[in-house]
Design a protein around this motif. Structure first.
Motif, PDB file in Angstrom:
ATOM      1  N   SER A  39       0.831  -1.215   0.000  1.00  0.00           N
ATOM      2  CA  SER A  39       0.000   0.000   0.000  1.00  0.00           C
ATOM      3  C   SER A  39       0.860   1.258   0.000  1.00  0.00           C
ATOM      4  CB  SER A  39      -0.923   0.016   1.220  1.00  0.00           C
ATOM      5  OG  SER A  39      -1.876  -1.010   1.114  1.00  0.00           O
ATOM      6  N   GLY A  40       1.969   1.222   0.714  1.00  0.00           N
ATOM      7  CA  GLY A  40       2.874   2.364   0.744  1.00  0.00           C
ATOM      8  C   GLY A  40       3.483   2.633  -0.622  1.00  0.00           C
ATOM      9  N   LEU A  41       3.923   1.583  -1.287  1.00  0.00           N
ATOM     10  CA  LEU A  41       4.507   1.742  -2.617  1.00  0.00           C
ATOM     11  C   LEU A  41       3.473   2.272  -3.604  1.00  0.00           C
ATOM     12  CD1 LEU A  41       6.806   1.441  -4.654  1.00  0.00           C
ATOM     13  CD2 LEU A  41       6.144  -0.968  -4.915  1.00  0.00           C
ATOM     14  N   ARG A  42       2.289   1.662  -3.629  1.00  0.00           N
ATOM     15  CA  ARG A  42       1.237   2.129  -4.544  1.00  0.00           C
ATOM     16  C   ARG A  42       0.889   3.588  -4.279  1.00  0.00           C
ATOM     17  NH1 ARG A  42      -1.083  -2.964  -3.815  1.00  0.00           N
ATOM     18  NH2 ARG A  42      -2.356  -2.132  -2.128  1.00  0.00           N
ATOM     19  N   SER A  43       0.764   3.950  -3.011  1.00  0.00           N
ATOM     20  CA  SER A  43       0.409   5.309  -2.654  1.00  0.00           C
ATOM     21  C   SER A  43       1.500   6.289  -3.076  1.00  0.00           C
ATOM     22  CB  SER A  43       0.169   5.414  -1.146  1.00  0.00           C
ATOM     23  OG  SER A  43      -0.139   6.734  -0.787  1.00  0.00           O
ATOM     24  N   VAL A  45       3.740   5.981  -5.453  1.00  0.00           N
ATOM     25  CA  VAL A  45       3.773   6.091  -6.913  1.00  0.00           C
ATOM     26  C   VAL A  45       2.605   6.942  -7.409  1.00  0.00           C
ATOM     27  CG1 VAL A  45       3.586   4.801  -9.087  1.00  0.00           C
ATOM     28  CG2 VAL A  45       5.120   4.000  -7.267  1.00  0.00           C
ATOM     29  N   GLU A  46       1.413   6.682  -6.908  1.00  0.00           N
ATOM     30  CA  GLU A  46       0.242   7.476  -7.323  1.00  0.00           C
ATOM     31  C   GLU A  46       0.435   8.960  -7.010  1.00  0.00           C
ATOM     32  OE1 GLU A  46      -2.663   6.922  -8.995  1.00  0.00           O
ATOM     33  OE2 GLU A  46      -1.798   4.987  -9.488  1.00  0.00           O
ATOM     34  N   ARG A  47       0.978   9.253  -5.846  1.00  0.00           N
ATOM     35  CA  ARG A  47       1.176  10.652  -5.451  1.00  0.00           C
ATOM     36  C   ARG A  47       2.293  11.323  -6.247  1.00  0.00           C
ATOM     37  NH1 ARG A  47       0.718  10.381   1.159  1.00  0.00           N
ATOM     38  NH2 ARG A  47      -0.912   8.807   1.207  1.00  0.00           N
ATOM     39  N   LEU A  48       3.303  10.559  -6.647  1.00  0.00           N
ATOM     40  CA  LEU A  48       4.362  11.118  -7.491  1.00  0.00           C
ATOM     41  C   LEU A  48       3.824  11.432  -8.883  1.00  0.00           C
ATOM     42  CD1 LEU A  48       7.352   8.809  -6.493  1.00  0.00           C
ATOM     43  CD2 LEU A  48       7.172  11.268  -6.026  1.00  0.00           C
ATOM     44  N   VAL A  49       2.935  10.577  -9.378  1.00  0.00           N
ATOM     45  CA  VAL A  49       2.383  10.712 -10.723  1.00  0.00           C
ATOM     46  C   VAL A  49       1.359  11.843 -10.822  1.00  0.00           C
ATOM     47  CG1 VAL A  49       0.828   9.548 -12.370  1.00  0.00           C
ATOM     48  CG2 VAL A  49       2.787   8.317 -11.406  1.00  0.00           C
ATOM     49  N   GLU A  50       0.545  12.009  -9.797  1.00  0.00           N
ATOM     50  CA  GLU A  50      -0.651  12.859  -9.881  1.00  0.00           C
ATOM     51  C   GLU A  50      -0.442  14.232 -10.514  1.00  0.00           C
ATOM     52  OE1 GLU A  50      -4.355  13.673 -10.273  1.00  0.00           O
ATOM     53  OE2 GLU A  50      -3.631  11.704  -9.691  1.00  0.00           O
ATOM     54  N   ILE A  69      13.771   2.336  -8.873  1.00  0.00           N
ATOM     55  CA  ILE A  69      12.584   1.613  -8.394  1.00  0.00           C
ATOM     56  C   ILE A  69      11.345   2.482  -8.590  1.00  0.00           C
ATOM     57  CG2 ILE A  69      11.451   0.637  -6.353  1.00  0.00           C
ATOM     58  CD1 ILE A  69      14.432   0.185  -5.296  1.00  0.00           C
ATOM     59  N   LEU A  70      11.401   3.693  -8.086  1.00  0.00           N
ATOM     60  CA  LEU A  70      10.258   4.599  -8.175  1.00  0.00           C
ATOM     61  C   LEU A  70      10.037   5.086  -9.602  1.00  0.00           C
ATOM     62  CD1 LEU A  70      11.102   6.557  -4.947  1.00  0.00           C
ATOM     63  CD2 LEU A  70       9.142   5.031  -5.249  1.00  0.00           C
ATOM     64  N   GLY A  71      11.108   5.418 -10.286  1.00  0.00           N
ATOM     65  CA  GLY A  71      10.999   5.945 -11.642  1.00  0.00           C
ATOM     66  C   GLY A  71      10.389   4.967 -12.618  1.00  0.00           C
TER      67      GLY A  71
END
Length: 183
Positions: A39-43, A45-50, A69-71
């Protein structure tokens, strides 16, 4: 758990703090605990993308190593390619480099000379911004390739060290998810 529920994850609580690493007086902010939590990873990534979802990003550039990893995950969400920015001597093809200062000397990061087309819209990603030296070097590298650097995004900001201000002085907007003051 749905993506919407993941946005409510307390990312800061998932970051492990390791005192006196790599040297006395440093509070190391370790995201391996955050990215190890689904959940932390998904969150994250979603917040970086938004903020960039409708920005027509054509490539994500990630700084070695946690920026990979994140990129990669951000690039997948933005439906674009991923470009690694690596330490000197790690890329297999012809590369260009950029020096940057460390507390104890000078280091170099590199990118393949043909990684981008001129004008390509690029988002820079890493896990943490502190003094901003590595991120500044990455921004300069991308600009050597005539990239249109749309922004830079980080999970963690250490605002007292001035990294985002350093990028802003280059005209690069910073997007960060959480901050640890006093570091």
């Amino acid at each position: 758990m749905s993506i919407a529920a993941d946005v409510d994850v307390d990312l800061k609580s998932l970051v492990r703090t390791i005192p006196d690493y790599p040297k006395p007086g440093i509070m190391f902010r370790d995201i391996t605990t955050l990215i190890g939590d689904a959940s932390g990873l998904r969150s994250a990534v979603e917040r970086l993308v938004e903020p960039y979802r409708d920005s027509n990003i054509q490539a994500v550039a990630g700084i070695e190593a946690r920026g990979f990893i994140l990129g990669g995950a951000v690039a997948e969400k933005l439906n674009c390619g991923f470009i690694p920015i690596r330490k000197k001597g790690k890329l297999p093809y012809t590369a260009i480099g950029q020096d940057y200062e460390l507390e104890y000397g000078i280091d170099v990061i590199e990118i393949h000379e043909d990684a981008l087309a001129a004008g390509e819209r690029v988002l820079l990603i890493d896990d943490l911004i502190a003094t901003g030296g590595t991120a500044e070097a990455a921004a300069k590298l991308l600009r050597k390739l005539d990239a249109n650097l749309v922004g830079a995004a980080f999970v963690i900001d250490l605002p007292d060290l001035g990294g985002c201000a350093r990028l802003a002085s280059l005209g690069v907007k910073c997007h960060t998810l959480i901050a640890f003051e006093g570091d």
